[in-house]
Design a protein around this motif. Structure first.
Motif, PDB file in Angstrom:
ATOM      1  N   UNK A   1       0.823  -1.217   0.000  1.00  0.00           N
ATOM      2  CA  UNK A   1       0.000   0.000   0.000  1.00  0.00           C
ATOM      3  C   UNK A   1       0.853   1.260   0.000  1.00  0.00           C
ATOM      4  N   UNK A   2       2.009   1.232   0.699  1.00  0.00           N
ATOM      5  CA  UNK A   2       2.802   2.474   0.764  1.00  0.00           C
ATOM      6  C   UNK A   2       3.482   2.784  -0.575  1.00  0.00           C
ATOM      7  N   UNK A   3       3.320   1.867  -1.555  1.00  0.00           N
ATOM      8  CA  UNK A   3       3.893   2.136  -2.881  1.00  0.00           C
ATOM      9  C   UNK A   3       2.800   2.354  -3.921  1.00  0.00           C
ATOM     10  N   UNK A   4       1.571   2.602  -3.459  1.00  0.00           N
ATOM     11  CA  UNK A   4       0.420   2.717  -4.374  1.00  0.00           C
ATOM     12  C   UNK A   4       0.646   3.767  -5.453  1.00  0.00           C
ATOM     13  N   UNK A   5       1.360   4.832  -5.124  1.00  0.00           N
ATOM     14  CA  UNK A   5       1.562   5.925  -6.106  1.00  0.00           C
ATOM     15  C   UNK A   5       2.258   5.424  -7.366  1.00  0.00           C
ATOM     16  N   UNK A   6       3.009   4.320  -7.222  1.00  0.00           N
ATOM     17  CA  UNK A   6       3.748   3.781  -8.380  1.00  0.00           C
ATOM     18  C   UNK A   6       2.836   2.960  -9.298  1.00  0.00           C
ATOM     19  N   UNK A   7       1.578   2.737  -8.865  1.00  0.00           N
ATOM     20  CA  UNK A   7       0.721   1.789  -9.606  1.00  0.00           C
ATOM     21  C   UNK A   7      -0.604   2.424 -10.052  1.00  0.00           C
ATOM     22  N   UNK A   8      -0.644   3.739 -10.153  1.00  0.00           N
ATOM     23  CA  UNK A   8      -1.889   4.394 -10.584  1.00  0.00           C
ATOM     24  C   UNK A   8      -2.283   3.882 -11.980  1.00  0.00           C
ATOM     25  N   UNK A   9      -3.549   3.452 -12.104  1.00  0.00           N
ATOM     26  CA  UNK A   9      -4.037   2.978 -13.404  1.00  0.00           C
ATOM     27  C   UNK A   9      -3.780   1.504 -13.635  1.00  0.00           C
ATOM     28  N   UNK A  10      -3.065   0.853 -12.739  1.00  0.00           N
ATOM     29  CA  UNK A  10      -2.785  -0.570 -12.923  1.00  0.00           C
ATOM     30  C   UNK A  10      -3.707  -1.420 -12.031  1.00  0.00           C
ATOM     31  N   UNK A  11      -3.933  -2.654 -12.461  1.00  0.00           N
ATOM     32  CA  UNK A  11      -4.677  -3.608 -11.608  1.00  0.00           C
ATOM     33  C   UNK A  11      -3.657  -4.320 -10.720  1.00  0.00           C
ATOM     34  N   UNK A  12      -3.875  -4.251  -9.422  1.00  0.00           N
ATOM     35  CA  UNK A  12      -2.924  -4.828  -8.483  1.00  0.00           C
ATOM     36  C   UNK A  12      -3.658  -5.620  -7.408  1.00  0.00           C
ATOM     37  N   UNK A  13      -2.934  -6.453  -6.689  1.00  0.00           N
ATOM     38  CA  UNK A  13      -3.505  -7.223  -5.572  1.00  0.00           C
ATOM     39  C   UNK A  13      -2.830  -6.815  -4.265  1.00  0.00           C
ATOM     40  N   UNK A  14      -3.645  -6.560  -3.263  1.00  0.00           N
ATOM     41  CA  UNK A  14      -3.136  -6.281  -1.906  1.00  0.00           C
ATOM     42  C   UNK A  14      -3.429  -7.501  -1.047  1.00  0.00           C
ATOM     43  N   UNK A  15      -2.445  -7.924  -0.290  1.00  0.00           N
ATOM     44  CA  UNK A  15      -2.640  -9.046   0.647  1.00  0.00           C
ATOM     45  C   UNK A  15      -2.578  -8.470   2.059  1.00  0.00           C
ATOM     46  N   UNK A  16      -3.748  -8.503   2.721  1.00  0.00           N
ATOM     47  CA  UNK A  16      -3.765  -7.830   4.026  1.00  0.00           C
ATOM     48  C   UNK A  16      -4.915  -8.289   4.894  1.00  0.00           C
ATOM     49  N   UNK A  17      -5.408  -7.350   5.694  1.00  0.00           N
ATOM     50  CA  UNK A  17      -6.457  -7.641   6.670  1.00  0.00           C
ATOM     51  C   UNK A  17      -7.522  -6.528   6.619  1.00  0.00           C
ATOM     52  N   UNK A  18      -8.723  -6.905   6.980  1.00  0.00           N
ATOM     53  CA  UNK A  18      -9.822  -5.926   6.978  1.00  0.00           C
ATOM     54  C   UNK A  18      -9.673  -5.035   8.207  1.00  0.00           C
ATOM     55  N   UNK A  19      -9.445  -3.749   7.977  1.00  0.00           N
ATOM     56  CA  UNK A  19      -9.320  -2.808   9.087  1.00  0.00           C
ATOM     57  C   UNK A  19     -10.710  -2.330   9.499  1.00  0.00           C
ATOM     58  N   UNK A  20     -11.537  -2.118   8.463  1.00  0.00           N
ATOM     59  CA  UNK A  20     -12.910  -1.682   8.727  1.00  0.00           C
ATOM     60  C   UNK A  20     -13.694  -1.872   7.430  1.00  0.00           C
ATOM     61  N   UNK A  21     -15.014  -2.036   7.522  1.00  0.00           N
ATOM     62  CA  UNK A  21     -15.791  -2.115   6.271  1.00  0.00           C
ATOM     63  C   UNK A  21     -17.215  -1.645   6.524  1.00  0.00           C
ATOM     64  N   UNK A  22     -17.828  -1.089   5.470  1.00  0.00           N
ATOM     65  CA  UNK A  22     -19.242  -0.695   5.545  1.00  0.00           C
ATOM     66  C   UNK A  22     -19.837  -0.822   4.152  1.00  0.00           C
TER      67      UNK A  22
END
Ligand SMILES: NC(=O)C[C@H]([NH3+])C(=O)NS(=O)(=O)OC[C@H]1O[C@@H](n2cnc3c(N)ncnc32)[C@H](O)[C@@H]1O
Ligand SMILES: [Mg+2]
Length: 427
Positions: free
Chosen positions: A3-24
């Motif tokens: 996530x801290x490198x998201x700026x390098x991937x604008x416009x690209x399809x990517x996968x994040x492997x993580x945990x649900x911090x919150x959802x609604x």
């Protein structure tokens, strides 16, 4: 993608492997905040973009469930970190049921008993990242300024800071102790390498239940040959100023998360004020303290003194009567020793203990005897005064107390991943 490198991937399809911090979710769209340890990403799941089963799974996501989430990365200034993901696919690895640390307020005892989970929360995440920057700055400063890392042993036959706070263990039939300080070994290595430091855990069986005391803490201990107590202070003030500047430069987001006003830290610059113990006693008495000359300073006195200054303040030349055996007697006033403690401002008190070491063999031997130490156990240490003894000095900076000051935390319990306190060794 992290996530801290998201700026390098604008416009690209990517996968994040993580945990649900919150959802609604609402009828047609769901918002999932995902954390991956490097940051938090807002993930937008439009019902029209995913199949029915995926949207259903999203609607039932629970806090701290582990997931892989795939989608296109977009810049979005209103989202945390300035980016968001438009989701195409989600895989749930393990659904967390009834995760105990919910967004509501929890008591300290509950949080401390769940420290292994509490570390995932935003505030702890920010504090630990600031701690990591402090540790990196410590190493960078010393490595870049001529100091050599020389690891000191953790298992030792010697007490350094008095025999009342030792954790002892059986070492194949002989008593050994968990290190209170690597200093004595640093003095040996300083005679071999000039300027050294050790950096590791230190242990004090202190029965002090205060906001400043741990039973296991991390300490960095530089040591310098051909250095007097005042030159020692020069190194300390440059060192501490560098550490603070690195945190201000590299951890702005984290300081904001913990709501730490950086302006007091922006005032930290050399030179630091230096007052004698005598002057400190007068300052305390003027402020109404009942302190008498010859009394040691406790937390209250340190808080009172440090609140008089905007920068860290050195208090030097303490009475010999309550200071360690290795401290050099002050030739100008033999009732005192050439030591200096550094008290952090904003009431944080002592973050550094240090000073000039006794370099005269006879005088040191007298102190060993006066303290009731077994001469044979210290023969190696005394040898350093037999073979090319020189004026030398050093200091120990406590990492947790430094983290507490820089983060403006009320207690050292939040300054280490798994703090060790009196009556606290779980988890
Ligand atoms: N190489 C040296 O000259 C260091 C010297 N032998 C020494 O250990 N000094 S010290 O006891 O004041 O501890 C140094 C620092 O270590 C920290 N310290 C010391 N004791 C603790 C406890 N119990 N908890 C947390 N932090 C502690 C605190 O910041 C002190 O200023
Ligand atoms: Mg001390």
């Amino acid at each position: 993608m992290y996530i801290d490198k998201a700026a390098d991937y604008i416009g690209q399809v990517q996968t994040i492997e993580g945990w649900v911090y919150n959802s609604r979710s609402s009828g047609k769209v769901a918002f999932v905040l995902v954390r991956d340890g490097s940051g938090i990403m807002q993930c937008v799941v439009a019902k029209s973009d995913v199949d029915e089963s995926t949207f259903e799974a999203v609607r039932h996501l629970t806090q701290e469930s582990s997931i892989s989430i795939t989608g296109a990365i977009h810049a979005e200034e209103r989202a945390p970190g300035g980016h968001e993901m438009h989701v195409q696919k989600i895989e749930v690895h393990q659904a967390a049921v009834d995760y105990p640390i919910t967004p509501k307020e929890h008591g300290v005892d509950f949080l401390m008993s769940n420290r292994h989970l509490w570390l995932r929360s935003k505030r702890q995440w920010a504090i630990m990242r600031i701690r990591a920057t402090i540790v990196k700055s410590i190493r960078d400063y010393l490595d870049d300024n001529g100091f050599l890392l020389m690891d000191a042993p953790i298992l030792s036959a010697n007490a350094c800071e008095g025999s009342s706070t030792l954790f002892s263990t059986d070492y194949f039939g002989v008593p050994a102790y968990l290190s209170q300080s690597g200093q004595l070994y640093n003095e040996a290595t300083a005679m071999a390498f000039g300027r050294v430091y050790c950096f590791g855990p230190a242990f004090r069986a202190e029965k002090s239940k205060t906001r400043r005391h741990l039973t296991e803490f991390w300490m960095v201990e530089p040591e310098m040959a051909y250095c007097n107590w005042s030159q020692n202070c020069d190194v300390q003030e440059a060192f501490v100023t560098y550490i603070v500047q690195q945190v201000l430069e590299k951890r702005k987001e984290e300081l904001a998360i913990i709501e730490r006003d950086p302006s007091p830290l922006e005032k930290i610059a050399t030179p630091f004020p230096r007052i004698s113990y005598d002057e400190a006693v007068k300052l305390l008495q003027k402020a109404g303290s009942p302190i008498q000359w010859g009394d040691d300073f406790g937390g209250d006195e340190e808080t009172l003194i440090s609140n008089q200054f905007e920068r860290p303040v050195f208090v030097h030349s303490y009475p010999k009567s309550f200071k360690a055996f290795y401290m050099k007697t002050n030739p100008a006033n033999p009732q005192t020793v050439l030591c200096a403690d550094l008290l952090a401002p904003e009431g944080y008190g002592e973050i550094i203990g240090g000073g000039q070491r006794e370099d005269d063999y006879k005088l040191l031997l007298e102190r060993v005897h006066a303290e009731g130490l077994a001469e044979a156990d210290y023969q190696w240490y005394l040898d350093l005064r037999k073979y090319g003894s020189v004026p030398h000095s050093g200091f120990g900076l406590g990492v947790e107390r430094t983290v507490a000051w820089i983060c403006k935390l009320p207690h050292v319990r939040e300054t280490a991943p798994f703090p060790r306190l009196l009556e606290k060794i779980y988890p």
